[in-house]
Enzyme design. Structure first.
Site, PDB file in Angstrom:
ATOM      1  N   GLU A 151     -12.624 -37.147  -1.074  1.00  0.00           N
ATOM      2  CA  GLU A 151     -14.024 -36.800  -1.390  1.00  0.00           C
ATOM      3  C   GLU A 151     -14.778 -38.042  -1.906  1.00  0.00           C
ATOM      4  O   GLU A 151     -15.637 -37.957  -2.775  1.00  0.00           O
ATOM      5  CB  GLU A 151     -14.036 -35.662  -2.417  1.00  0.00           C
ATOM      6  CG  GLU A 151     -15.310 -34.845  -2.475  1.00  0.00           C
ATOM      7  CD  GLU A 151     -15.664 -34.151  -1.184  1.00  0.00           C
ATOM      8  OE1 GLU A 151     -14.759 -33.651  -0.491  1.00  0.00           O
ATOM      9  OE2 GLU A 151     -16.858 -34.117  -0.859  1.00  0.00           O
TER      10      GLU A 151
HETATM   11  C1  LIG Z   1      -4.477 -35.567   1.299  1.00  0.00           C
HETATM   12  C2  LIG Z   1      -5.804 -35.965   1.838  1.00  0.00           C
HETATM   13  C3  LIG Z   1      -6.722 -35.006   2.194  1.00  0.00           C
HETATM   14  C4  LIG Z   1      -7.956 -35.379   2.739  1.00  0.00           C
HETATM   15  N1  LIG Z   1      -8.825 -34.407   3.183  1.00  0.00           N
HETATM   16  C5  LIG Z   1      -9.893 -34.778   3.946  1.00  0.00           C
HETATM   17  C6  LIG Z   1     -10.686 -33.799   4.637  1.00  0.00           C
HETATM   18  O1  LIG Z   1     -10.469 -32.599   4.513  1.00  0.00           O
HETATM   19  N2  LIG Z   1     -11.679 -34.242   5.449  1.00  0.00           N
HETATM   20  C7  LIG Z   1     -11.958 -35.562   5.626  1.00  0.00           C
HETATM   21  O2  LIG Z   1     -12.856 -35.885   6.389  1.00  0.00           O
HETATM   22  N3  LIG Z   1     -11.245 -36.508   4.969  1.00  0.00           N
HETATM   23  C8  LIG Z   1     -10.215 -36.159   4.143  1.00  0.00           C
HETATM   24  N4  LIG Z   1      -9.465 -37.104   3.509  1.00  0.00           N
HETATM   25  C9  LIG Z   1      -9.832 -38.513   3.636  1.00  0.00           C
HETATM   26  C10 LIG Z   1     -10.362 -39.115   2.344  1.00  0.00           C
HETATM   27  O3  LIG Z   1     -11.618 -38.618   2.022  1.00  0.00           O
HETATM   28  C11 LIG Z   1     -10.324 -40.647   2.512  1.00  0.00           C
HETATM   29  O4  LIG Z   1      -8.958 -41.026   2.511  1.00  0.00           O
HETATM   30  C12 LIG Z   1     -11.090 -41.386   1.445  1.00  0.00           C
HETATM   31  O5  LIG Z   1     -12.459 -41.121   1.548  1.00  0.00           O
HETATM   32  C13 LIG Z   1     -10.852 -42.887   1.493  1.00  0.00           C
HETATM   33  O6  LIG Z   1     -10.944 -43.396   2.795  1.00  0.00           O
HETATM   34  P1  LIG Z   1      -9.757 -44.319   3.385  1.00  0.00           P
HETATM   35  O7  LIG Z   1      -8.489 -43.624   3.127  1.00  0.00           O
HETATM   36  O8  LIG Z   1     -10.086 -44.665   4.763  1.00  0.00           O
HETATM   37  O9  LIG Z   1      -9.789 -45.601   2.460  1.00  0.00           O
HETATM   38  P2  LIG Z   1     -10.703 -46.913   2.693  1.00  0.00           P
HETATM   39  O10 LIG Z   1     -12.103 -46.500   2.928  1.00  0.00           O
HETATM   40  O11 LIG Z   1     -10.053 -47.800   3.655  1.00  0.00           O
HETATM   41  O12 LIG Z   1     -10.624 -47.585   1.234  1.00  0.00           O
HETATM   42  C14 LIG Z   1      -9.492 -48.334   0.780  1.00  0.00           C
HETATM   43  C15 LIG Z   1      -9.816 -48.924  -0.606  1.00  0.00           C
HETATM   44  O13 LIG Z   1     -10.939 -49.809  -0.498  1.00  0.00           O
HETATM   45  C16 LIG Z   1     -11.978 -49.404  -1.381  1.00  0.00           C
HETATM   46  N5  LIG Z   1     -13.273 -49.641  -0.720  1.00  0.00           N
HETATM   47  C17 LIG Z   1     -13.640 -49.263   0.530  1.00  0.00           C
HETATM   48  N6  LIG Z   1     -14.901 -49.657   0.777  1.00  0.00           N
HETATM   49  C18 LIG Z   1     -15.352 -50.268  -0.344  1.00  0.00           C
HETATM   50  C19 LIG Z   1     -16.585 -50.868  -0.727  1.00  0.00           C
HETATM   51  N7  LIG Z   1     -17.637 -50.878   0.097  1.00  0.00           N
HETATM   52  N8  LIG Z   1     -16.694 -51.385  -1.968  1.00  0.00           N
HETATM   53  C20 LIG Z   1     -15.654 -51.354  -2.833  1.00  0.00           C
HETATM   54  N9  LIG Z   1     -14.458 -50.793  -2.530  1.00  0.00           N
HETATM   55  C21 LIG Z   1     -14.302 -50.261  -1.295  1.00  0.00           C
HETATM   56  C22 LIG Z   1     -11.728 -47.924  -1.648  1.00  0.00           C
HETATM   57  O14 LIG Z   1     -12.291 -47.494  -2.894  1.00  0.00           O
HETATM   58  C23 LIG Z   1     -10.203 -47.875  -1.635  1.00  0.00           C
HETATM   59  O15 LIG Z   1      -9.717 -48.234  -2.899  1.00  0.00           O
HETATM   60  C24 LIG Z   1      -8.262 -36.752   2.898  1.00  0.00           C
HETATM   61  C25 LIG Z   1      -7.339 -37.720   2.505  1.00  0.00           C
HETATM   62  C26 LIG Z   1      -6.117 -37.348   2.011  1.00  0.00           C
HETATM   63  C27 LIG Z   1      -5.126 -38.433   1.657  1.00  0.00           C
END
Ligand SMILES: Cc1cc2nc3c(=O)[nH]c(=O)nc-3n(C[C@H](O)[C@H](O)[C@H](O)COP(=O)(O)OP(=O)(O)OC[C@H]3O[C@@H](n4cnc5c(N)ncnc54)[C@H](O)[C@@H]3O)c2cc1C
Length: 583
Positions: free
Chosen positions: A440
């Site tokens: 989220e």
């Molecule tokens: C168990 C689980 C359930 C989930 N359920 C859903 C769901 O129902 N629907 C859905 O659509 N998604 C879902 N998600 C996805 C979830 O919302 C994302 O994993 C989350 O938003 C982070 O995206 P990412 O994993 O791609 O990390 P990334 O975006 O790659 O981020 C990696 C790190 O970099 C940091 N970062 C990224 N961009 C920036 C920036 N601009 N400035 C500073 N720091 C930054 C982040 O804070 C993080 O620490 C789920 C994930 C999990 C693990």
């Protein structure tokens, strides 16, 4: 895990601290709601969570969700419990009454959400996603879509899922690739892969309604080219019966650290039929309408887990005999005293309790702001509440879940080695609550949203107004708590000064915002908790139990804002100086 809902504190917040009845009397949608209905909902919700959902938590964790012949299956007992929750009308508790929802205020439903999360995280996600999908659909869907889908979502016959994330994009949704191609009949063909989709498939309901973000063929690049589509697992016939299976399916389930009974799916869309929700290219904005509700709900996951962990820790702390209390022998007939008499154990328990109760108060306060923003007849008050929600939702989501994780680790620590093994459920809570800091929108992204978009973007106007409101409220409180009043005013002064410093320095240092945002969000969180602790103390000066915990918060936890302030003012260079190749 046995769970007893903290009804005493919940009622105290609604009745004494926030005077829910008087608030509801001002909003026609809730004017007929009385305290006996409120009590009945809390009590019935508490029973449902304790008797039906909590007993499934351990077995759900052990069995996990699984994929069988292309169909996701939930653990034993989940489908039966879902039916009980659905038949009791709990899925549509806050839903629009025009389409079969119960229409209850958010300041009340946040408390039920907390009970659900305390009872079991995985089960609750299926409920939460359904309520969230219904909310987005109600805010942006056409009348035909609303009539077809909302009553079934509110009744829990069907469930919802939100499909945003793709393999190459999570925080940066502007680069998503899933395609939507318009058809002559007004529908769209959706193709692409979504990952991490909570409840993307399950065996609880006969249909699953996915809200999918995708790009139209002529869409502009970036976040302004994303549209929102409703894509049901089974197509729905004119008469409301279920038709053909739509062209998408779960490819696999993720193997995760926690929330193991929640089916987290990779979803492949292969020309699936969908319908546009809201306007083309405005999908992200549509999603953001419901984000404030969803983010608050995920924040509440932190409070729910923290409360469950506290209950387990207190039970254990009163029974476990180790060492002698420092002040006296408490248990002369036994070889040792209960560990709850040791200062270090009490420190951990009181920290848990102080965060849980302040978090609960903040959730009710924000729930009230959401209610006012939606239902108050006075537009000025609606606009002000909307502004508060926008400012404080990232704080609630990130601070509740950061403190929720900290609280669950403390609860585990109280049990020593017995907290690390499975028996008492403390290790499951640590694993389950951890995701709330990540999904989220990660807590880092929440913090940047707060500082960049809600504070710096308007020269801190919203934050200044909010600080002023807290200060004015402090002046109007019961003068019995002079030391605590001074502490809140000092915290407000520190927050104001730090905010001004950031506004000034941000123009000189491009990296300051991202490198300070998390610490800044924590300063805001601690200050809001202090303000709400004062309100909880002042609401009933006779409530001595509350006073002891409140004084602990002011003396032992609030002072952390001073070191955070100092850390932020040490500047961004300390974070940015090391060249990437030296990491
Ligand atoms: C168990 C689980 C359930 C989930 N359920 C859903 C769901 O129902 N629907 C859905 O659509 N998604 C879902 N998600 C996805 C979830 O919302 C994302 O994993 C989350 O938003 C982070 O995206 P990412 O994993 O791609 O990390 P990334 O975006 O790659 O981020 C990696 C790190 O970099 C940091 N970062 C990224 N961009 C920036 C920036 N601009 N400035 C500073 N720091 C930054 C982040 O804070 C993080 O620490 C789920 C994930 C999990 C693990």
């Amino acid at each position: 895990m046995s769970y007893v809902a903290p009804l005493r504190h919940m009622r105290y917040l609604l009745k004494d601290v926030f005077n829910a009845k008087a608030q509801w009397a001002q909003m026609p949608a809730f004017a007929s709601l009385d305290e006996s209905t409120m009590d009945a909902i809390l009590e019935e919700g508490a029973k449902l969570c304790a008797d039906v959902i909590a007993p499934l938590s351990r077995s759900g964790d052990e069995q996990g969700a699984r994929l069988e012949k292309g169909q996701a299956m939930t653990p034993e007992g989940f489908p039966k419990a879902w039916r009980q929750v659905a038949e009791g009308g709990w899925v549509g508790l806050g839903g629009d009454p025009a389409y079969g929802g119960q229409g209850l205020p958010k300041m009340l439903t946040v408390l039920f959400e907390e009970m659900l999360y305390s009872a079991d995280n995985s089960f609750t996600l299926y409920v939460g996603l359904t309520a969230g999908a219904a909310l987005a659909l109600n805010a942006h869907g056409s009348e035909v879509l609303k009539k077809t889908y909302l009553p079934k979502l509110y009744s829990g016959e069907w469930a919802g899922a939100m499909d945003l994330t793709e393999p190459h994009c999570g925080s940066d949704l502007g680069i998503l690739k899933t395609k939507a191609v318009p058809q002559t009949d007004g529908s769209y063909k959706i193709s692409g892969t979504k990952i991490f989709i909570t409840g993307g498939d399950q065996d609880l309901t006969s249909n699953i309604i996915h809200l999918v973000l995708a790009r139209l063929p002529d869409a502009p690049a970036g976040p302004k080219g994303i549209s929102l589509f409703l894509v049901p697992k089974f197509l729905v016939n004119q008469d409301g019966s279920l038709g053909a299976r739509n062209k998408f399916a779960p490819a696999s389930l993720e193997h995760k650290m926690g929330i193991k009974a929640s089916a987290t799916c990779v979803m492949n869309f292969d020309g699936a039929t969908g319908w546009l929700v809201g306007e083309p290219n405005k999908g992200l904005a549509a999603m953001f309408t419901m984000m404030n509700y969803e983010r608050l709900s995920i924040g509440i996951q932190g409070i729910g887990c923290g409360e469950m962990s506290y209950q387990n820790a207190v039970r254990y702390g009163k029974e476990r005999l180790q060492g002698r209390a420092a002040h006296a022998i408490v248990n002369p007939k036994e070889a040792a005293d209960p560990i709850i008499h040791h200062g270090d154990v009490r420190r951990m328990l009181l920290t848990q309790r102080a965060y849980n109760e302040a978090g609960r108060a903040f959730a009710v306060y924000l729930g009230l702001q959401l209610d006012i923003a939606k239902h108050h007849p006075d537009k000025t008050l609606r606009d002000k509440a909307e502004q508060r929600v926008a400012l404080l939702t990232p704080v609630a989501k990130a601070f509740f879940t950061d403190k929720g994780f900290e609280t669950c680790v403390l609860g585990q620590q109280v049990l020593g080695g017995h907290g690390y093994i499975r028996e008492h459920g403390q290790e499951q809570l640590v694993r389950d609550v951890r995701i709330a800091q990540i999904y989220e929108g990660t807590n880092g992204i929440q913090a940047i949203d707060l500082l960049k978009r809600k504070v710096l973007a308007n020269n801190a106007e919203w934050m200044r107004e909010f600080i002023r409101e807290m200060e004015q409220d402090v002046m109007s409180q019961n003068p019995v708590f002079a030391a605590e009043e001074d502490a809140v005013l000092e915290a407000c002064a520190l927050l104001r000064s730090l905010t001004f410093w950031l506004v000034k320095q941000d123009k000189r240092d491009a990296d300051l915002c991202s490198s300070s945002a998390c610490d800044y969000l924590h300063v805001v969180g601690y200050t809001v908790y202090a303000w709400l602790w004062l309100r909880m103390l002042a609401a009933n000066p006779e409530n001595t139990e509350e006073h002891v915990i409140g004084r602990f918060y002011f003396g032992r936890l609030l002072p952390q804002i001073r070191s955070l302030d100092k850390a932020i003012r040490s500047g961004a260079d300390l974070v940015m100086d090391l060249p990437v190749e030296k990491f």
